[in-house]
Write a protein that holds these residues in place. Structure first.
Motif, PDB file in Angstrom:
ATOM      1  N   GLY A   1       0.812  -1.335   0.127  1.00  0.00           N
ATOM      2  CA  GLY A   1       0.023   0.080  -0.013  1.00  0.00           C
ATOM      3  C   GLY A   1       0.909   1.280   0.164  1.00  0.00           C
ATOM      4  N   ALA A   2       2.202   1.152  -0.300  1.00  0.00           N
ATOM      5  CA  ALA A   2       2.843   2.486  -0.113  1.00  0.00           C
ATOM      6  C   ALA A   2       2.649   3.236  -1.283  1.00  0.00           C
ATOM      7  CB  ALA A   2       4.441   2.015  -0.122  1.00  0.00           C
ATOM      8  N   ALA A   3       2.670   2.757  -2.492  1.00  0.00           N
ATOM      9  CA  ALA A   3       2.674   3.570  -3.781  1.00  0.00           C
ATOM     10  C   ALA A   3       1.140   4.272  -3.593  1.00  0.00           C
ATOM     11  CB  ALA A   3       2.718   2.979  -4.980  1.00  0.00           C
TER      12      ALA A   3
ATOM     13  N   VAL B   1       7.596   3.610  -0.080  1.00  0.00           N
ATOM     14  CA  VAL B   1       6.987   4.807  -0.484  1.00  0.00           C
ATOM     15  C   VAL B   1       7.753   5.814  -1.319  1.00  0.00           C
ATOM     16  CG1 VAL B   1       6.143   6.938   0.669  1.00  0.00           C
ATOM     17  CG2 VAL B   1       5.437   4.947   1.917  1.00  0.00           C
ATOM     18  N   TRP B   2       8.828   5.944  -1.145  1.00  0.00           N
ATOM     19  CA  TRP B   2       9.606   7.075  -1.681  1.00  0.00           C
ATOM     20  C   TRP B   2      10.090   6.414  -3.123  1.00  0.00           C
ATOM     21  CZ3 TRP B   2       9.569  11.825  -1.154  1.00  0.00           C
ATOM     22  CH2 TRP B   2       9.048  12.325   0.224  1.00  0.00           C
ATOM     23  N   VAL B   3      10.303   5.024  -3.254  1.00  0.00           N
ATOM     24  CA  VAL B   3      10.579   4.651  -4.643  1.00  0.00           C
ATOM     25  C   VAL B   3       9.292   4.709  -5.396  1.00  0.00           C
ATOM     26  CG1 VAL B   3      11.167   2.408  -5.852  1.00  0.00           C
ATOM     27  CG2 VAL B   3      12.559   3.178  -4.034  1.00  0.00           C
ATOM     28  N   GLY B   4       8.086   4.238  -4.849  1.00  0.00           N
ATOM     29  CA  GLY B   4       6.913   4.377  -5.422  1.00  0.00           C
ATOM     30  C   GLY B   4       6.407   5.556  -5.905  1.00  0.00           C
ATOM     31  N   TYR B   5       6.805   6.574  -4.872  1.00  0.00           N
ATOM     32  CA  TYR B   5       6.458   8.032  -5.424  1.00  0.00           C
ATOM     33  C   TYR B   5       7.192   8.582  -6.401  1.00  0.00           C
ATOM     34  CZ  TYR B   5       5.117  12.821  -4.816  1.00  0.00           C
ATOM     35  OH  TYR B   5       4.735  14.256  -5.092  1.00  0.00           O
TER      36      TYR B   5
END
Lengths: 224, 102
Positions: free
Chosen positions: A70-72, A118-122
């Motif tokens: 659910g990070a992205a 989260v940050w890779v996804g973002y």
């Protein structure tokens, strides 16, 4: 990818508690700038939804399951800072209430899922969004691709931790191949769930979606 | 505001349904990390969870024999608990000091 106690030694686990604390601390600051009275409830609902969907393990290959991180999804819905916080709240709930994810391994898990994923996804989301036409389907597609990559990214985080501080003595390269391989597959499920959810939220409340609002701001500036 | 309300109530009900009802049908196979740990062998280095005997350990309510009810109630408790904690937490985070309000 909730790491149990024991996989990774204590010094490494402690070091990642420190790193995660720095990341979550930064997110506490950053989220203040990205959240307001209007979007705060969406951040809460995102955490709730992620908790619920993380219970839904889907079969991947024979004898293996996976579930949403659910990070992205969170990064697109409420921005990366609030996403880091939402994921961290979920991980804390799971570790303390549901005995899911070891307590000494919390720093490791938070680092992999609340920060790296989260940050890779973002970053992937922003990149893909840039090359696609500026419409809602592009936001959903970019979110899906970001989700697909965010899962092996978290697995890569675990591998780094394994290389640094595994208590076992198994081959690093075997762990790498298996972890990335299986999580590329789990990433497909992540991409589907993320794409559907982002599409649904965009259809009903696009005004709340962080990854769409930014889009509109760019358009507004261009139109002026 | 009613549109806003509808959206949040809708999202909450969907989450309750997923955690309370659909969760029973989730795959019980090991997840990616567990599977890899088992195949390669480092699963043996895992220690029992500190709260392995907790009331809600492994998403089941201790004392509820019926598996469907046990996981369902655990899911509902988790959704409500997360809603309360995350709701209050993000409300505090989003609160702007009067001075910086433009």
């Amino acid at each position: 990818m909730h790491i149990p106690d024991g996989f990774i030694d204590v010094p490494t686990s402690a070091a990642f508690v420190g790193l995660s604390a720095i990341g979550v601390g930064a997110a506490l600051k950053g989220a203040r700038t990205q959240l307001d009275d209007k979007t705060a409830p969406l951040a809460g609902l995102t955490a709730v939804f992620i908790f619920a969907v993380q219970m839904l393990n889907f079969p991947v290959v024979a004898g293996t399951s996976g579930h949403l991180i659910g990070a992205a999804l969170a990064a697109v819905l409420v921005g990366p800072w609030a996403a880091t916080l939402a994921l961290t709240v979920v991980l804390l709930m799971q570790a303390f209430l549901f005995a899911d994810g070891g307590l000494t391994a919390l720093g490791l898990s938070v680092f992999n899922m609340s920060i790296i994923s989260v940050w890779v996804g973002y970053a992937v989301f922003l990149l893909i969004k840039k090359i696609l036409p500026k419409n809602k389907s592009s936001v959903a597609i970019a979110a899906s691709i970001a989700a697909a990559i965010s899962v092996p990214a978290a697995a890569f985080g675990f591998w780094i931790q394994y290389v640094i501080g595994a208590t076992g003595t198994f081959s690093d390269s075997a762990v790498f191949t298996s972890m990335i391989g299986i999580h590329v597959l789990i990433g497909i499920g992540e991409a589907i769930i993320t794409g559907l959810t982002v599409t649904a939220v965009l259809a009903s409340r696009s005004d709340l979606v962080f990854g769409w609002k930014n889009n509109q701001k760019v358009l507004e500036i261009k139109n002026v | 505001m009613s549109k806003n309300r509808k959206f949040y109530i809708g999202g909450f009900i969907v989450s309750l349904f997923l955690a309370g009802v659909v969760s029973f049908y989730a795959s019980s196979s090991p997840d990616g990390l567990e599977k890899v740990a088992g195949d390669i062998g480092f699963i043996e280095t895992a220690k029992d969870h500190t709260y392995a005997d907790g009331v809600l350990a492994d998403y089941g309510v201790k004392g509820i024999e019926n598996e469907r009810a046990s996981v369902g109630v655990a899911g509902v408790i988790g959704v409500i608990g997360t809603a309360v904690i995350a709701g209050v937490f993000f409300k505090i985070i989003a609160r702007k000091p009067e001075k910086t309000k433009r």
